[in-house]
Design an enzyme around this catalytic site. Sequence first.
Site, PDB file in Angstrom:
ATOM      1  N   TYR A 130       0.864  -1.174   0.000  1.00 53.64           N
ATOM      2  CA  TYR A 130       0.000   0.000   0.000  1.00 53.64           C
ATOM      3  C   TYR A 130       0.901   1.224   0.000  1.00 53.64           C
ATOM      4  O   TYR A 130       1.862   1.295   0.792  1.00 53.64           O
ATOM      5  CB  TYR A 130      -0.873   0.048   1.249  1.00 53.64           C
ATOM      6  CG  TYR A 130      -2.047  -0.891   1.291  1.00 53.64           C
ATOM      7  CD1 TYR A 130      -2.935  -0.992   0.224  1.00 53.64           C
ATOM      8  CD2 TYR A 130      -2.292  -1.651   2.432  1.00 53.64           C
ATOM      9  CE1 TYR A 130      -4.024  -1.838   0.286  1.00 53.64           C
ATOM     10  CE2 TYR A 130      -3.389  -2.501   2.495  1.00 53.64           C
ATOM     11  CZ  TYR A 130      -4.246  -2.593   1.423  1.00 53.64           C
ATOM     12  OH  TYR A 130      -5.333  -3.430   1.486  1.00 53.64           O
ATOM     13  N   THR A 155      -1.059  -2.833  -4.681  1.00 56.38           N
ATOM     14  CA  THR A 155      -2.518  -2.724  -4.667  1.00 56.38           C
ATOM     15  C   THR A 155      -2.919  -1.310  -5.063  1.00 56.38           C
ATOM     16  O   THR A 155      -2.456  -0.340  -4.470  1.00 56.38           O
ATOM     17  CB  THR A 155      -3.085  -3.073  -3.283  1.00 56.38           C
ATOM     18  OG1 THR A 155      -2.807  -4.451  -3.004  1.00 56.38           O
ATOM     19  CG2 THR A 155      -4.579  -2.862  -3.231  1.00 56.38           C
ATOM     20  N   LYS A 249      -2.354  -5.333  -8.374  1.00 61.82           N
ATOM     21  CA  LYS A 249      -3.593  -5.924  -7.860  1.00 61.82           C
ATOM     22  C   LYS A 249      -4.683  -4.857  -7.753  1.00 61.82           C
ATOM     23  O   LYS A 249      -4.428  -3.748  -7.289  1.00 61.82           O
ATOM     24  CB  LYS A 249      -3.336  -6.556  -6.486  1.00 61.82           C
ATOM     25  CG  LYS A 249      -4.550  -7.201  -5.839  1.00 61.82           C
ATOM     26  CD  LYS A 249      -4.147  -7.851  -4.521  1.00 61.82           C
ATOM     27  CE  LYS A 249      -5.328  -8.530  -3.843  1.00 61.82           C
ATOM     28  NZ  LYS A 249      -6.305  -7.551  -3.306  1.00 61.82           N
ATOM     29  N   HIS A 273     -11.181  -6.293  -4.491  1.00 64.15           N
ATOM     30  CA  HIS A 273     -10.842  -6.244  -3.068  1.00 64.15           C
ATOM     31  C   HIS A 273     -11.863  -7.015  -2.239  1.00 64.15           C
ATOM     32  O   HIS A 273     -12.217  -6.616  -1.117  1.00 64.15           O
ATOM     33  CB  HIS A 273     -10.755  -4.788  -2.589  1.00 64.15           C
ATOM     34  CG  HIS A 273      -9.661  -4.548  -1.579  1.00 64.15           C
ATOM     35  ND1 HIS A 273      -8.445  -3.998  -1.910  1.00 64.15           N
ATOM     36  CD2 HIS A 273      -9.591  -4.787  -0.252  1.00 64.15           C
ATOM     37  CE1 HIS A 273      -7.697  -3.893  -0.833  1.00 64.15           C
ATOM     38  NE2 HIS A 273      -8.371  -4.379   0.192  1.00 64.15           N
ATOM     39  N   ASP A 302      -9.078 -12.958  -7.855  1.00 65.50           N
ATOM     40  CA  ASP A 302      -9.592 -13.306  -6.539  1.00 65.50           C
ATOM     41  C   ASP A 302     -11.040 -12.871  -6.453  1.00 65.50           C
ATOM     42  O   ASP A 302     -11.617 -12.368  -7.416  1.00 65.50           O
ATOM     43  CB  ASP A 302      -8.734 -12.712  -5.410  1.00 65.50           C
ATOM     44  CG  ASP A 302      -8.817 -11.185  -5.321  1.00 65.50           C
ATOM     45  OD1 ASP A 302      -9.674 -10.565  -5.999  1.00 65.50           O
ATOM     46  OD2 ASP A 302      -8.032 -10.585  -4.566  1.00 65.50           O
ATOM     47  N   GLY A 303     -11.661 -13.094  -5.292  1.00 64.40           N
ATOM     48  CA  GLY A 303     -13.015 -12.627  -5.081  1.00 64.40           C
ATOM     49  C   GLY A 303     -14.047 -13.725  -4.952  1.00 64.40           C
ATOM     50  O   GLY A 303     -14.649 -14.130  -5.938  1.00 64.40           O
ATOM     51  N   ARG A 306     -14.512 -20.212  -2.891  1.00 70.17           N
ATOM     52  CA  ARG A 306     -14.795 -21.068  -1.737  1.00 70.17           C
ATOM     53  C   ARG A 306     -14.721 -22.554  -2.080  1.00 70.17           C
ATOM     54  O   ARG A 306     -14.769 -23.392  -1.183  1.00 70.17           O
ATOM     55  CB  ARG A 306     -16.200 -20.783  -1.186  1.00 70.17           C
ATOM     56  CG  ARG A 306     -16.429 -19.364  -0.699  1.00 70.17           C
ATOM     57  CD  ARG A 306     -15.654 -19.066   0.582  1.00 70.17           C
ATOM     58  NE  ARG A 306     -15.969 -17.729   1.046  1.00 70.17           N
ATOM     59  CZ  ARG A 306     -15.324 -16.631   0.661  1.00 70.17           C
ATOM     60  NH1 ARG A 306     -14.315 -16.726  -0.197  1.00 70.17           N
ATOM     61  NH2 ARG A 306     -15.679 -15.449   1.111  1.00 70.17           N
ATOM     62  N   GLY A 325      -8.396 -15.305  -0.073  1.00 67.24           N
ATOM     63  CA  GLY A 325      -8.361 -14.307   0.975  1.00 67.24           C
ATOM     64  C   GLY A 325      -9.051 -14.766   2.242  1.00 67.24           C
ATOM     65  O   GLY A 325      -8.424 -15.183   3.206  1.00 67.24           O
TER      66      GLY A 325
END
Length: 372
Positions: A130, A155, A249, A273, A302-303, A306, A325
Amino acid sequence: MGRPVSVEDYRRIAARRLPRAVFDYVEGGAGDERGVARNRAALERILLSPHALADVSSRDLSVPFFDRRLPLPLVIGPTGLSGSVRPGADLMLARAAARAGVPFVLSTASTSSIEEVARASDGEKWFQLYVLNRDLADSLTRRALDAGFHTLVLTVDVAVSGRRERDVRNGFGIPFRMTPGFVAGCAVRPAWSLSQLKHGLPQFGNLVSAQAKDASSQALLMLRQMDASFSWDDLEALRARWPHRLLVKGIMRAEDAERCFACGADGVVISNHGGRQVEDTPAPIDVLASVTAPEGKMMLVDGGFRRGADVVKALALGANGVLLGRAPLYGLAARGEAGVDEVIRIFQAEMDNTLALIGCPRAEDLSRDFLA
């Protein structure tokens, strides 16, 4: 509940073990959390199209990845304040990733420092950056380089923090704010509370270490008050300074991905995010279909992942790998380091099972031909 057999099982255990404010921090998203729900719904909407009578007597989940092969198309993604879930969380996540042979991404907002994580694991470690301010960003990248981190993940979707209403209602922050509600939540989660008291309450490890003691930056990081002036020119400058792999990202447009590659980025992460920034954006898996990585470059996503089948779908749409994540954090909350191992094994088993059932013996051979 008996032995957990799915990521959702671990999520339920995490909800029972963590104080509400901490679980809400992990679970929550921006606004009404439509973005969080959309990420899952988009993955569920994609259907697989099995090929019959393929020889799937053996399956190979490994994929080409930069200059090597990953045994699994997974990366343990960056998660801030993971020490609020369990003390020593970043170290546990790094060690579990190393055992699985996959990269671990340490967040700028980690609760263990760059140097502590470097000492804790001999696996492949990436550092997520960051940019709160330019001097601090330069210091963090130098420390990551000195500690042996050979991939930098910038990011770019946090010019300001998303409005996460669960955190606002709970008054969640670091240091923990001992409001009556938070104290009451801790009282009904004694195992979590005793563990935190025994090991010390979480802090931003990269900003309280011997290398950096900066109270003002800690406050900025908690509020996600980044340098909102960081632009394409600054990305090019960072690329010129960083000598190893650089990923960007938070990309959600095909033209932005192309520009990242033109600036010399080695890869992009298609990401909103986890639905925690802008609520009403497409799901990353839907954006993925419009992005193409040049030869030798990597495209991650990502996101809402599961299930192992979710990862199979992402690879079929062109991703080189998937960042996890929340899922590893559920395992961490439920059963510590062993829980992270178990969550990774669940993804592995489900991916293997899915490949067999759709008639694709090798993960690297997945394509849109396996989608309905």
